[in-house]
Every structure is written in structure tokens, then in C-alpha cells.
Design an enzyme around this catalytic site. Structure first.
Site, PDB file in Angstrom:
ATOM      1  N   LYS A  43      -2.916  -2.646   8.206  1.00  0.00           N
ATOM      2  CA  LYS A  43      -2.942  -3.963   8.453  1.00  0.00           C
ATOM      3  C   LYS A  43      -1.822  -4.551   7.106  1.00  0.00           C
ATOM      4  CE  LYS A  43      -4.950  -5.576  11.853  1.00  0.00           C
ATOM      5  NZ  LYS A  43      -4.444  -6.636  12.707  1.00  0.00           N
ATOM      6  N   ASP A  64       0.735  -1.204  -0.153  1.00  0.00           N
ATOM      7  CA  ASP A  64       0.113  -0.027  -0.109  1.00  0.00           C
ATOM      8  C   ASP A  64       0.911   1.281   0.096  1.00  0.00           C
ATOM      9  OD1 ASP A  64      -1.452   2.217   0.717  1.00  0.00           O
ATOM     10  OD2 ASP A  64      -2.592   1.260   2.200  1.00  0.00           O
ATOM     11  N   TYR A  87       1.101   1.297  14.818  1.00  0.00           N
ATOM     12  CA  TYR A  87       0.156   0.985  13.949  1.00  0.00           C
ATOM     13  C   TYR A  87       0.409   1.511  12.539  1.00  0.00           C
ATOM     14  CZ  TYR A  87      -4.081   0.325  11.266  1.00  0.00           C
ATOM     15  OH  TYR A  87      -4.921   0.073  10.057  1.00  0.00           O
TER      16      TYR A  87
END
Ligand code: 13P
Ligand code: 13P
Ligand code: MG
Ligand code: MG
Length: 378
Positions: A233, A13, A230
Site C-alpha cells: 500500500k 518501504d 499489488y
């Protein structure tokens, strides 16, 4: 022995359009342009650039073997070039999955997801590339188990003499960085103890017990464990070989008629049903989801990718999508409550530790034997 071909699927991503929903067409164009250049052409037999949600997937075939430095470098440089485009367009989370500026021979550990397998191409070599968004590598555990170990899903396990011996499952422990090889069918129950916990144990690869041939392989890195915070994902990819000793194409697709719950929806912190969709419908928008999976089928022809066939475009998956939407409605109603919100361990990279720290001094021990509220001195 004949020549071997390697299928490498490397994904990242590098910026979402809009938010975390899709990949901007200019990124796909940039990636295709990179893989068309002469240095890439000399290295690869064929390639396709595919997307699922905000994830850019480079599907490449070549004869360089797995973990090849040049192939990984090509993917890395392609993602860097796409990141530049994403930065110019100020796309969301530009460069999100590229955790380091320095490439050291292999993209593993640097952020991108990698699934690669090398094999001798059979007389006919049907393969499926599964790509998912808003979830994590363990999302493949359920469908892989169904494909390669559940006779109610895969009748070939019962009636195809080439499959009847079963398969070996390579399971990785992503926390302790260990692996274990388990045999199906005789170790099914041990296998399920582990892979029923997909946040920790992931099926990395599956091999035929008849001839040791590789049948499936997935990407298994956990980005948040690598980054220590974080960072999105680890939306995973999976390669499955089909037919003639492996699951038929339809047996490999069948598990996705039951949208199982996976982790990774909204801020990577929620569980939701994995919805099978056509590539053009893989733009998660509702609460940044629900999580999506796309299946692209190819026939390999001397390493050339003949396809793709966009399998989940089939109306045969309409009911699965409807069920996924019903499950999504139900889970959304739970809001910030588990099991829609992920359990505490999975929330370590959110505000949760900060809230715990903030309240630390206000936690008081409960008096021993106390049955009810002790009141408080306000
Ligand atoms: P194979 O034996 O070639 O895998 O064919 C089985 C089949 O086509 C099932 O639908
Ligand atoms: P991605 O992991 O697909 O970037 O999604 C992140 C997110 O927070 C979505 O809500
Ligand atoms: Mg994103
Ligand atoms: Mg994503």
C-alpha cells in the site's frame, strides 16, 4: 519577502523487519549516515529519519523549494543505499517501493511517497508530521476534514478571527488524474461527496483563505496504480502547520481520538481502524496491523527541526487505542467478508481476476423469469 524554507518528507518501504512489521535499525543508521555526508549537509538545513511500521521517512528542511532535483536525488540514493542493506539482511520485500532503477530528476511516480511545502517561517512555526502504515493516501481525508472544516473538532474555526474565513481544499482524483479546489465552509457538502470516497479522491493540500498560505499537504500517489500489480500500500505522510491562523496542535491531533476505518490492512486488502501510537509502538503485528499513525511535532527555528515531540505517546490517546482494538476484534470476526475485506474494485491486483477468469466458462446465464434454483446437470 523573507527567506523561504521547504519541508520535504519523502518516504519508502525498502524492506521490512520481520515481514512487513518494522524497519531494521541498520536501515535507519544507513539513512542517517547518508544524510550526514557533506553533499547532503550542503543541501539541507536539517533532517530526521523516522519510522512507522515498515516505512522509512526522511524528514528534511532546506531552501531549495519543492520538487527540487537535488533533494529528490538525495532521497532516492538514500533509499537505494538502504535497499542494499535490506538485501544483505534479506529483509522482506527489499526495495519494495522503488519501482524503477532509473532516476530522472524527481521521485514522484517512481514509488516513494512525497509531501513537501515551502513557506516563509513565522515567528513561531509549529508543524506536525503525520506518518501512517498499512493504509493509503485517502486515510488523511477524514482527519483533515475534521481539522480544517469541522467546528465540533476545531473551535478555532468559530472563535479565532484568523481562521474564521475558512480554508480551500485541493482535492485530487487519483484515477482520472485531475484536481478541483473547493471552499470550506460554503462547499462542504460538495467536498464531502468526493472525499467520503478516499480510495479515489484525496485531499492533496489545504490553504488559508485569509492569506493563501499553505496549511497542510499530503502524499497522494497510488503505488498499485503505477505498478499495475499489488506492490504494497501507499502508506502516506502528511505535514500540518499549526497555531496562529491554523489549527492549534491539539485541534490537529483531536481527529485521531476516533479511529476511523482505512483501507490497507493485511495484504493491502482489508479495512481496519487507524490506531494512533508512539513511534516505538508503531510495529503492526496483529494480522499485520491494525493500521498505525504516528504524529511527530517540531518547532522550526530558521529551518532547524526542534523536536520531535512524539504526540501519540500521550495517555490521552489510550482510549482511542482501546476503541481501535475493539473495532479490530469486530472486523476480524468477518474474515474474508466485506466490508472487512475491501470491495471488488480494490481487489483487482490480487487473485480475484484470476479466479474470475478460471470460472468464466462455468458461469451460465439465468433463465428469464426464473424464480428459484434451476438445478444442474451434474
Ligand atoms: P494561537 O492563537 O496561537 O493559535 O493559540 C491558540 C491556542 O493556543 C489554543 O489552544
Ligand atoms: P506494506 O504496504 O506496509 O508493505 O504492507 C503490505 C502487506 O501486505 C501487509 O500485510
Ligand atoms: Mg512492506
Ligand atoms: Mg508499509
Amino acid at each position: 519577502m523573507g527567506k523561504k524554507v521547504t519541508v520535504s518528507v519523502i518516504k519508502a518501504d525498502v524492506g521490512g523487519f520481520v515481514g512487513h512489521s518494522t524497519v531494521h535499525p541498520n536501515l535507519v543508521e544507513e539513512a542517517c549516515g547518508r544524510l550526514e555526508r557533506s553533499d547532503a549537509k550542503n543541501l539541507l538545513i536539517d533532517y530526521r529519519v523516522a519510522t512507522v511500521g515498515d516505512d522509512l521517512n526522511l524528514i528534511m528542511t532546506h531552501e531549495q523549494g519543492t520538487d527540487n532535483q537535488d533533494v529528490h536525488k538525495l532521497a532516492w540514493e538514500t533509499f537505494q543505499a538502504c535497499t542494499k542493506v535490506a538485501q544483505e539482511l534479506k529483509l522482506y520485500g527489499a526495495g519494495q517501493d522503488l519501482l524503477s532503477d532509473a532516476f530522472s530528476g524527481n521521485v514522484r511516480g517512481l514509488g516513494p511517497g512525497v509531501a513537501e511545502m515551502e513557506f516563509e517561517e513565522r515567528q513561531s512555526e509549529p508543524i506536525i508530521i503525520f506518518m501512517a502504515d498499512k493504509t493509503e493516501p485517502g486515510a488523511w481525508n477524514f482527519p483533515l476534514f475534521k481539522m480544517f472544516a469541522d467546528p465540533f473538532n476545531t473551535i478555532g474555526l468559530v472563535i479565532d478571527p484568523k481562521m474564521h474565513q475558512g480554508f480551500t481544499f485541493e482535492v485530487h482524483d487519483l484515477i482520472d488524474n485531475e484536481r478541483v479546489m473547493l471552499l470550506a465552509p460554503e462547499e462542504l457538502y460538495d467536498l464531502l461527496v468526493l472525499i467520503g470516497a478516499p480510495g479515489r479522491y484525496c485531499i492533496k493540500a489545504i490553504y488559508s483563505r485569509r492569506n493563501g498560505e499553505i496549511a497542510a499537504t499530503s502524499s497522494t500517489q497510488r503505488l498499485n496504480l503505477m505498478a499495475g500489480r499489488y506492490v504494497g500500500k501507499d502508506d502516506p505522510v502528511l505535514i500540518v502547520r499549526c497555531q496562529s491562523g491554523f489549527p492549534a496542535v491539539g485541534e490537529a491531533l483531536e481527529p485521531f481520538t476516533k479511529p476511523h476505518l482505512v483501507s490497507g490492512w493485511m495484504r493491502g486488502s482489508h479495512s481496519g481502524p487507524l490506531m494512533p501510537v508512539a513511534e516505538k509502538h508503531a510495529s503492526p503485528t496483529r494480522f499485520d496491523g491494525p493500521p498505525r499513525v504516528v504524529a511527530l511535532g517540531f518547532q522550526l527555528s530558521n529551518g532547524r527541526l526542534i523536536g520531535p515531540q512524539d504526540f501519540f505517546a500521550d495517555p490521552g490517546f489510550d482510549e482511542a487505542r482501546r476503541l481501535a482494538n475493539q473495532l479490530a476484534n469486530y472486523l476480524r470476526g468477518l474474515g474474508p467478508f466485506e466490508p472487512h475485506r475491501l470491495h471488488l474494485e480494490e481487489m483487482e491486483y490480487t487473485t480475484l481476476p484470476q479466479v474470475r477468469d478460471k470460472l468464466q466458462d462455468r458461469f451460465e446465464p439465468l433463465k428469464e423469469g426464473s424464480k428459484g434454483s434451476e438445478g444442474f446437470e451434474g
